[in-house]
Design an enzyme around this catalytic site. Structure first.
Site, PDB file in Angstrom:
ATOM      1  N   SER A  20       0.643  -1.249   0.090  1.00  0.00           N
ATOM      2  CA  SER A  20      -0.039  -0.074  -0.103  1.00  0.00           C
ATOM      3  C   SER A  20       0.822   1.438   0.102  1.00  0.00           C
ATOM      4  O   SER A  20       2.002   1.232   0.414  1.00  0.00           O
ATOM      5  CB  SER A  20      -0.926  -0.171   1.230  1.00  0.00           C
ATOM      6  OG  SER A  20      -0.132   0.599   2.369  1.00  0.00           O
ATOM      7  N   LYS A  90       0.353  -0.141  15.236  1.00  0.00           N
ATOM      8  CA  LYS A  90      -0.752  -0.690  15.581  1.00  0.00           C
ATOM      9  C   LYS A  90      -1.496  -1.957  14.937  1.00  0.00           C
ATOM     10  O   LYS A  90      -2.237  -2.464  15.459  1.00  0.00           O
ATOM     11  CB  LYS A  90      -1.712   0.587  15.719  1.00  0.00           C
ATOM     12  CG  LYS A  90      -2.413   1.014  14.481  1.00  0.00           C
ATOM     13  CD  LYS A  90      -3.685   1.629  14.641  1.00  0.00           C
ATOM     14  CE  LYS A  90      -4.202   2.272  13.397  1.00  0.00           C
ATOM     15  NZ  LYS A  90      -5.613   2.687  13.511  1.00  0.00           N
ATOM     16  N   ASP A  91      -0.568  -2.101  13.755  1.00  0.00           N
ATOM     17  CA  ASP A  91      -1.006  -3.356  13.082  1.00  0.00           C
ATOM     18  C   ASP A  91      -0.230  -4.576  13.643  1.00  0.00           C
ATOM     19  O   ASP A  91      -0.524  -5.777  13.078  1.00  0.00           O
ATOM     20  CB  ASP A  91      -0.862  -3.287  11.554  1.00  0.00           C
ATOM     21  CG  ASP A  91      -1.909  -2.245  10.914  1.00  0.00           C
ATOM     22  OD1 ASP A  91      -2.942  -2.158  11.422  1.00  0.00           O
ATOM     23  OD2 ASP A  91      -1.598  -1.574   9.995  1.00  0.00           O
ATOM     24  N   SER A 139     -13.339   0.523  12.415  1.00  0.00           N
ATOM     25  CA  SER A 139     -12.615   0.383  13.780  1.00  0.00           C
ATOM     26  C   SER A 139     -13.835   0.177  14.959  1.00  0.00           C
ATOM     27  O   SER A 139     -14.495   1.268  15.339  1.00  0.00           O
ATOM     28  CB  SER A 139     -11.701   1.593  13.993  1.00  0.00           C
ATOM     29  OG  SER A 139     -11.653   1.681  15.608  1.00  0.00           O
ATOM     30  N   ARG A 141     -13.164   0.119  18.081  1.00  0.00           N
ATOM     31  CA  ARG A 141     -12.809   1.234  19.005  1.00  0.00           C
ATOM     32  C   ARG A 141     -13.235   2.419  18.813  1.00  0.00           C
ATOM     33  O   ARG A 141     -13.809   3.084  19.629  1.00  0.00           O
ATOM     34  CB  ARG A 141     -11.183   1.261  18.772  1.00  0.00           C
ATOM     35  CG  ARG A 141     -10.854   2.168  19.607  1.00  0.00           C
ATOM     36  CD  ARG A 141      -8.922   2.260  19.645  1.00  0.00           C
ATOM     37  NE  ARG A 141      -8.725   2.830  18.304  1.00  0.00           N
ATOM     38  CZ  ARG A 141      -8.574   3.938  17.574  1.00  0.00           C
ATOM     39  NH1 ARG A 141      -9.029   5.003  18.584  1.00  0.00           N
ATOM     40  NH2 ARG A 141      -8.410   4.099  16.190  1.00  0.00           N
ATOM     41  N   ARG A 142     -13.129   2.784  17.272  1.00  0.00           N
ATOM     42  CA  ARG A 142     -13.752   4.355  17.199  1.00  0.00           C
ATOM     43  C   ARG A 142     -15.313   4.305  17.269  1.00  0.00           C
ATOM     44  O   ARG A 142     -15.907   5.174  17.629  1.00  0.00           O
ATOM     45  CB  ARG A 142     -13.031   4.639  15.646  1.00  0.00           C
ATOM     46  CG  ARG A 142     -12.054   5.058  15.453  1.00  0.00           C
ATOM     47  CD  ARG A 142     -11.463   5.248  13.947  1.00  0.00           C
ATOM     48  NE  ARG A 142      -9.776   5.384  14.200  1.00  0.00           N
ATOM     49  CZ  ARG A 142      -9.190   5.024  13.158  1.00  0.00           C
ATOM     50  NH1 ARG A 142      -9.469   4.502  12.026  1.00  0.00           N
ATOM     51  NH2 ARG A 142      -7.836   5.304  13.163  1.00  0.00           N
ATOM     52  N   ARG A 159     -13.393   0.071   3.660  1.00  0.00           N
ATOM     53  CA  ARG A 159     -12.448  -0.874   3.672  1.00  0.00           C
ATOM     54  C   ARG A 159     -11.318  -0.188   2.361  1.00  0.00           C
ATOM     55  O   ARG A 159     -11.841   0.868   1.659  1.00  0.00           O
ATOM     56  CB  ARG A 159     -12.328  -2.265   3.670  1.00  0.00           C
ATOM     57  CG  ARG A 159     -13.014  -2.915   4.630  1.00  0.00           C
ATOM     58  CD  ARG A 159     -11.925  -3.013   5.726  1.00  0.00           C
ATOM     59  NE  ARG A 159     -10.532  -3.247   5.431  1.00  0.00           N
ATOM     60  CZ  ARG A 159     -10.231  -4.199   4.932  1.00  0.00           C
ATOM     61  NH1 ARG A 159     -10.844  -5.412   4.874  1.00  0.00           N
ATOM     62  NH2 ARG A 159      -8.783  -4.200   4.355  1.00  0.00           N
ATOM     63  N   ASN A 161      -7.060   0.694   1.005  1.00  0.00           N
ATOM     64  CA  ASN A 161      -6.200   1.792   1.751  1.00  0.00           C
ATOM     65  C   ASN A 161      -6.823   3.228   1.372  1.00  0.00           C
ATOM     66  O   ASN A 161      -7.651   3.304   0.981  1.00  0.00           O
ATOM     67  CB  ASN A 161      -4.992   1.669   0.910  1.00  0.00           C
ATOM     68  CG  ASN A 161      -4.906   1.677  -0.503  1.00  0.00           C
ATOM     69  OD1 ASN A 161      -5.555   2.693  -0.864  1.00  0.00           O
ATOM     70  ND2 ASN A 161      -4.332   1.032  -1.231  1.00  0.00           N
ATOM     71  N   THR A 164      -8.296   4.715  -1.505  1.00  0.00           N
ATOM     72  CA  THR A 164      -9.527   4.162  -1.917  1.00  0.00           C
ATOM     73  C   THR A 164     -10.559   4.939  -1.013  1.00  0.00           C
ATOM     74  O   THR A 164     -11.658   5.219  -1.365  1.00  0.00           O
ATOM     75  CB  THR A 164      -9.542   2.899  -1.750  1.00  0.00           C
ATOM     76  OG1 THR A 164      -8.222   2.319  -2.213  1.00  0.00           O
ATOM     77  CG2 THR A 164     -10.583   1.950  -2.428  1.00  0.00           C
ATOM     78  N   ARG A 165     -10.342   4.770   0.379  1.00  0.00           N
ATOM     79  CA  ARG A 165     -11.307   5.571   1.228  1.00  0.00           C
ATOM     80  C   ARG A 165     -11.541   6.791   0.870  1.00  0.00           C
ATOM     81  O   ARG A 165     -12.651   7.301   0.960  1.00  0.00           O
ATOM     82  CB  ARG A 165     -10.909   5.313   2.502  1.00  0.00           C
ATOM     83  CG  ARG A 165     -10.586   3.756   2.967  1.00  0.00           C
ATOM     84  CD  ARG A 165     -10.197   3.853   4.580  1.00  0.00           C
ATOM     85  NE  ARG A 165      -9.769   2.230   4.916  1.00  0.00           N
ATOM     86  CZ  ARG A 165      -9.962   1.728   6.090  1.00  0.00           C
ATOM     87  NH1 ARG A 165     -10.188   2.628   7.117  1.00  0.00           N
ATOM     88  NH2 ARG A 165      -9.514   0.827   6.402  1.00  0.00           N
ATOM     89  N   CYS A 253      -7.985  -6.480  17.155  1.00  0.00           N
ATOM     90  CA  CYS A 253      -8.725  -5.510  16.617  1.00  0.00           C
ATOM     91  C   CYS A 253     -10.280  -6.025  16.555  1.00  0.00           C
ATOM     92  O   CYS A 253     -11.200  -5.448  16.233  1.00  0.00           O
ATOM     93  CB  CYS A 253      -8.287  -5.234  15.064  1.00  0.00           C
ATOM     94  SG  CYS A 253      -8.387  -6.227  13.968  1.00  0.00           S
TER      95      CYS A 253
HETATM   96  C1  DPM Z   1      -5.912  -1.199  13.360  1.00  0.00           C
HETATM   97  C2  DPM Z   1      -7.176  -0.390  13.115  1.00  0.00           C
HETATM   98  C3  DPM Z   1      -7.517   0.181  12.005  1.00  0.00           C
HETATM   99  C4  DPM Z   1      -6.099  -0.033  11.263  1.00  0.00           C
HETATM  100  C5  DPM Z   1      -8.197  -0.437  14.522  1.00  0.00           C
HETATM  101  C6  DPM Z   1      -8.210   0.755  15.155  1.00  0.00           C
HETATM  102  C7  DPM Z   1      -8.167   1.304  11.526  1.00  0.00           C
HETATM  103  C8  DPM Z   1      -9.540   0.385  10.692  1.00  0.00           C
HETATM  104  C9  DPM Z   1     -10.421   1.341  10.068  1.00  0.00           C
HETATM  105  C10 DPM Z   1      -5.197  -2.054  14.382  1.00  0.00           C
HETATM  106  N1  DPM Z   1      -5.148  -0.941  12.021  1.00  0.00           N
HETATM  107  O1  DPM Z   1      -7.505   1.892  14.950  1.00  0.00           O
HETATM  108  O2  DPM Z   1      -9.141   0.675  15.933  1.00  0.00           O
HETATM  109  O3  DPM Z   1     -10.516   2.374  10.350  1.00  0.00           O
HETATM  110  O4  DPM Z   1     -11.049   0.867   9.164  1.00  0.00           O
HETATM  111  C11 DPM Z   1      -4.185   1.364  10.066  1.00  0.00           C
HETATM  112  C12 DPM Z   1      -4.255   2.751   9.721  1.00  0.00           C
HETATM  113  C13 DPM Z   1      -2.942   3.191  10.132  1.00  0.00           C
HETATM  114  C14 DPM Z   1      -2.087   1.866  10.565  1.00  0.00           C
HETATM  115  C15 DPM Z   1      -5.248   3.575   9.131  1.00  0.00           C
HETATM  116  C16 DPM Z   1      -5.930   4.211   9.944  1.00  0.00           C
HETATM  117  C17 DPM Z   1      -2.072   4.588   9.808  1.00  0.00           C
HETATM  118  C18 DPM Z   1      -1.905   5.303  11.016  1.00  0.00           C
HETATM  119  C19 DPM Z   1      -0.724   4.547  11.838  1.00  0.00           C
HETATM  120  C20 DPM Z   1      -5.445   0.397   9.887  1.00  0.00           C
HETATM  121  N2  DPM Z   1      -3.213   0.626  10.574  1.00  0.00           N
HETATM  122  O5  DPM Z   1      -6.295   4.017  11.154  1.00  0.00           O
HETATM  123  O6  DPM Z   1      -6.982   5.274   9.796  1.00  0.00           O
HETATM  124  O7  DPM Z   1       0.288   4.291  11.469  1.00  0.00           O
HETATM  125  O8  DPM Z   1      -1.002   4.406  13.372  1.00  0.00           O
END
Ligand code: DPM
Length: 363
Positions: A20, A90-91, A139, A141-142, A159, A161, A164-165, A253
């Site tokens: 990505s 966070k991944d 998310s 959490r969000r 969903r 990258n 796309t979003r 997650c």
């Molecule tokens: C994880 C979550 C999301 C990513 C869950 C969360 C967001 C999924 C979504 C664990 N990984 O945050 O509660 O909103 O559909 C992700 C992003 C980044 C790393 C994109 C984002 C970039 C920012 C970073 C996807 N992973 O959260 O908007 O490096 O922290």
């Protein structure tokens, strides 16, 4: 001088990454930083696809797989096809496969979540959107935290990258706004798409959000010595506490958990929460720990090892960089705050969230 291998050929440092644009940006950032340390270093980027990149038709928390974005990369690492894997912290699952470790945690970007309004709602805030407006995020959490403050809004998975979003937001009329990590938008140069960032005291972030993780084999001392120079001291201490929290709760997650950490005057402060899916229940706790050296620090420091790992966080640092005492203090803070939440009923809230999440068709 590029390091030579035993057979006299020049060693090329191979870096595995997702394809990505954000992952490539992050990897190129790591390459640049490594080249600043040694301009002769030979580096090859090896882009790969992961399960998380291939499953685009359902929200990730429903796929039931913990290491969606890391599994294939970690496989290549374990097989010695690459020396390093770069990921968003966070991944990274809270527990890593045996013999793999995070040996660099680079300086964190703004960890906050950002609201990206549809262009037609420019200037508005979430509270200004009319009843039933749809917010795009997958998310849990969000969603859980937002539902508490904005019960008048609807939440729908989005969903793909970042590019796309954002295109889905702009071109379709499905969403009034998206919630995205400010860090990802900033790295991609889309700061101007951020309408505003959510206050992290109210809307806490995911463990490790905004930080970069460099993963290596735990026994690859040469690569660890090289990449550990990229560690940012404050970020690594914060991420250890955050990951220890996640690990203790066995969160991933598929359950809504959130954190906020900061360091001030040699104290590490942490706030953490677990939520029911609909946000009706929230268990939140605050704790802090001292990062000032004491006798225990001296005792650990004389053990003679070169590297220190935090078992709770699967993060390794060299003793010269972050004292093992700090690793321990941060790891214990994350673990203790999780245990406090467990006392308050966190297991029940999370088990219920996990169960509902698996059963429901939509979130
Ligand atoms: C994880 C979550 C999301 C990513 C869950 C969360 C967001 C999924 C979504 C664990 N990984 O945050 O509660 O909103 O559909 C992700 C992003 C980044 C790393 C994109 C984002 C970039 C920012 C970073 C996807 N992973 O959260 O908007 O490096 O922290």
């Amino acid at each position: 001088m590029p390091p030579s291998q035993d057979d006299g050929t020049t060693k090329i440092l191979k870096i595995g990454t997702r394809k990505s644009p954000l992952a490539m940006w992050q990897t190129e950032w790591v390459v640049d930083e490594l080249k600043k340390l040694d301009k002769d270093l030979m580096i090859e980027i090896v882009p790969m696809s992961t399960t998380g990149d291939k499953i685009l038709d359902k929200p990730l928390p429903k796929t039931g797989e913990k290491s969606l974005f890391t599994k294939e990369l970690e496989h290549a690492l374990a097989l010695r096809e690459v020396h390093i894997v770069v990921n968003s912290m966070k991944d990274m699952p809270s527990t890593l496969p045996d013999n793999l470790t995070i040996s660099a945690v680079a300086k964190r970007e703004n960890p906050a979540d950002a609201v990206v309004m549809h262009p037609k709602h420019r200037g508005k805030r979430l509270e200004d959107l009319e009843d039933g407006s749809v917010i795009g995020t997958s998310s849990l959490r969000r969603i859980a935290q937002l539902k508490r403050k904005f019960p008048h809004l609807k939440y729908k998975s989005v969903r793909g990258n970042l590019n796309t979003r954002l295109r889905k937001l702009d071109e379709a009329n499905d969403y009034s706004a998206l919630i995205l990590a400010a860090a990802g938008l900033k790295r991609m140069g889309w700061n101007d798409r951020i309408s505003y960032t959510l206050d992290t005291e109210v809307f806490m972030y995911a463990a490790g959000q905004g930080a970069l993780a460099v993963e290596t084999r735990a026994d690859d001392v040469e690569t660890i010595d090289l990449v550990s120079k990229l560690h940012d001291k404050h970020t690594v201490i914060q991420c250890i506490a955050e990951r220890a929290f996640l690990r203790t709760l066995e969160g991933g997650c598929s359950v809504p958990t959130a954190v906020r950490t900061y360091i001030k005057d040699d104290e590490l402060y942490m706030k953490a929460g677990v939520y029911s899916l609909d946000g009706s229940e929230a268990l939140v706790a605050d704790m802090q720990t001292s990062l000032t050296p004491n006798e225990e620090w001296d005792r650990i420091m004389t053990s003679g090892d070169r590297e220190a790992s935090c078992e709770f966080a699967s993060i390794t640092t060299s003793y010269h960089f972050v004292s093992p005492y700090l690793l321990k203090a941060a790891g214990h803070l994350g673990r203790d705050i999780a245990m406090l939440l467990v006392k308050k009923g966190a297991r029940r809230v999370l088990d219920e969230a996990r169960r509902q999440n698996l059963m429901s068709d939509s979130i």
